[in-house]
Design an enzyme around this catalytic site. Sequence first.
Site, PDB file in Angstrom:
ATOM      1  N   SER A 164      43.833  42.538  30.184  1.00 19.15           N
ATOM      2  CA  SER A 164      42.575  41.972  29.706  1.00 19.15           C
ATOM      3  C   SER A 164      42.663  41.686  28.206  1.00 19.15           C
ATOM      4  CB  SER A 164      41.441  42.945  30.052  1.00 19.15           C
ATOM      5  OG  SER A 164      40.200  42.330  29.927  1.00 19.15           O
ATOM      6  N   ARG A 234      26.510  47.228  29.623  1.00 20.60           N
ATOM      7  CA  ARG A 234      27.541  47.767  30.492  1.00 20.60           C
ATOM      8  C   ARG A 234      27.312  47.348  31.951  1.00 20.60           C
ATOM      9  NH1 ARG A 234      32.743  49.138  30.301  1.00 20.60           N
ATOM     10  NH2 ARG A 234      33.261  50.879  31.635  1.00 20.60           N
ATOM     11  N   ASP A 329      40.032  38.611  40.886  1.00 20.99           N
ATOM     12  CA  ASP A 329      39.528  38.730  39.514  1.00 20.99           C
ATOM     13  C   ASP A 329      38.782  37.448  39.164  1.00 20.99           C
ATOM     14  OD1 ASP A 329      39.089  39.007  36.819  1.00 20.99           O
ATOM     15  OD2 ASP A 329      41.154  39.518  36.297  1.00 20.99           O
ATOM     16  N   HIS A 362      38.607  42.293  38.514  1.00 22.17           N
ATOM     17  CA  HIS A 362      39.263  42.469  37.212  1.00 22.17           C
ATOM     18  C   HIS A 362      39.778  43.897  37.036  1.00 22.17           C
ATOM     19  CE1 HIS A 362      40.206  41.377  33.137  1.00 22.17           C
ATOM     20  NE2 HIS A 362      39.444  42.321  32.636  1.00 22.17           N
ATOM     21  N   ASP A 363      39.041  44.848  37.567  1.00 16.54           N
ATOM     22  CA  ASP A 363      39.417  46.260  37.441  1.00 16.54           C
ATOM     23  C   ASP A 363      40.769  46.585  38.066  1.00 16.54           C
ATOM     24  OD1 ASP A 363      37.522  47.376  35.879  1.00 16.54           O
ATOM     25  OD2 ASP A 363      36.375  48.338  37.485  1.00 16.54           O
TER      26      ASP A 363
END
Lengths: 408, 198
Positions: A164, A234, A329, A362-363
């Site tokens: 990232s 968040r 992602d 994405h994680d």
Amino acid sequence: MPDSDTLAFTDRPAGSVGVVTPHVARFDTPLALACGKVLPAYELIYETYGTLNFDRSNAVLICHALSGHHHAAGYHSEEDRKPGWWDAHIGPGKAIDTNRFFVVSLNNLGGCHGSTGPVSHNPDTGRQWGPEFPMVTVSDWVASQARLADHLGIERWAAAVGGSLGGMQVMQWTMTYPERVANAVVIAATPRLSAQNIAFNEVARQAIRSDPEFFDGWYAEHDTVPKRGLKLARMVGHITYLSEDAMGSKFGRDLRSDDLNFGFDVEFQVESYLRYQGDTFSTAFDANTYLLMTKALDYFDPSATQGGDLAKALAPAQCPFLIVSFTTDWRFPPSRSRELVDALIRAGKAVSYANIDSPHGHDAFLLSEPRYDAIFSAFMNRAAGELNLAEAGKDEASEDATSSEETP
Amino acid sequence: MMRADLELIYDWVPEGAHVLDLACGDGELLETLANNKGVTGYGLEIDHDGINACVARGVSVIEHNLDDGLSSFCDNSYDQVIMTQALQALRRPDRMLDEMLRVAEEGIITFPNFAYWRHRVHLGLRGYMPVSKSLPHAWYDTPNIHLSTFNDFEHLCREKGLMIVDRAVGVGDHQGHWKSRLWPNLFGEIAIFRVRRR
């Protein structure tokens, strides 16, 4: 003193670097930043795993993402239940094998985990830096990381690795200090943010800045924290880290109780999860740091100075690259990694690319997945082979032991 | 010891050439070319094990589905484009041929020759879809959706106005038996072509 921060764990989990202790390095040479301001002095907090070899040729730099920090692997105490954020890939026998590599992981400038940042004391004003902490960019980070490398006596990284926003720092390393990077691993990254990416960042920033507890960034002086803003930031960020499928399979439309209660309290499991993530984050992370980090993301665009030509921007790079993306992602989708790959090909650089099937969005870059682990390991093993790095405890073990005595 | 068709291709790639290897497999050809002839370039592959093997041996490999075309590669950016044993698995082999010769002036292509005598026996005499060393799959699960013959490919090249610089055949592990040189469409199991745009 051993130069590794890792101490023997009485029963160290398999593949773990064990208990680690962070170090702080102080830099008194002023650092000129991209924004035009100068940081007179600063500190960087970092951890190391593994042993630096005699030639100092086995060091791997880990660059962290938006809300990351220096604690990438191992545990801070034997009671510590959660390992560092990239423990899946750093440790003995893992992709970044600490039997061969000496790993350096730092908290970036502007961070809130021990490196100089908005929560640090500003010697010029006598108050906390707060919102006056200068805007830092990816190039500023790389310049400060280069000084950390100097401090550790590392002339050239065996590899610079990051996911990232961390991947952006790796890209920048290969352009700014091409001779100091032997290999580059860029995972789930993008050569520049899309309008949609910037839009999500702006929502997060507005959530923080419009919180009445924000006080233009001087919340610390009011003995408060813009918790609601950070929580919202968040929550919105978290949605972009997961794939629709991952969220669906994790929560579906599951309710917390059996019936609908026709109110605005938490009803669906996904609401509960997001609120929990937001709450935890809002007390653990600094709002000014979050604002800075998202701006660093927005600003990153190495092609900008080359009339939009990314291949031209990457021309200075000398090392082989491994680029990895994940199918689900949607924050930095595979097409963005492919943009980088195509530019590297046009620039004639050595590059390999894999698009890993993963449901985790994405994680996924943080997690272990057989194919991801395999290609990451294959690249790192080849790098180790090319640099003639021996495994600790084999061949050059005696040399390694001597070298550890003289490390800063 | 490389696969027979790769041995032949190896000889056809000039020293120091910049090549694109479509369906590069485990990267053996590119590695051998790089080590012995100073050849540079990239491999494209979709097989996960192949990609891993390439990375492990330091061959630059890009995960790429050839059916997506070569649009990310610039015109004339390579000296040669090589494609071994993939033509028959593409959705549009003819378009790929165009793409290959857009990216480079010369292309090397190998594919299983459907008119090989053993294949003819399978189909002509026994009435079954051929299964052989070069065509190991059953009809229902084969990735080879566009089977063609030595003659078919020559015909396509003529239609496209391409120049056939070289052609050869491989028979099992041995290549270049006199019968296959004389009657390639009948005795060649693997067809190997080197073509150029005019």
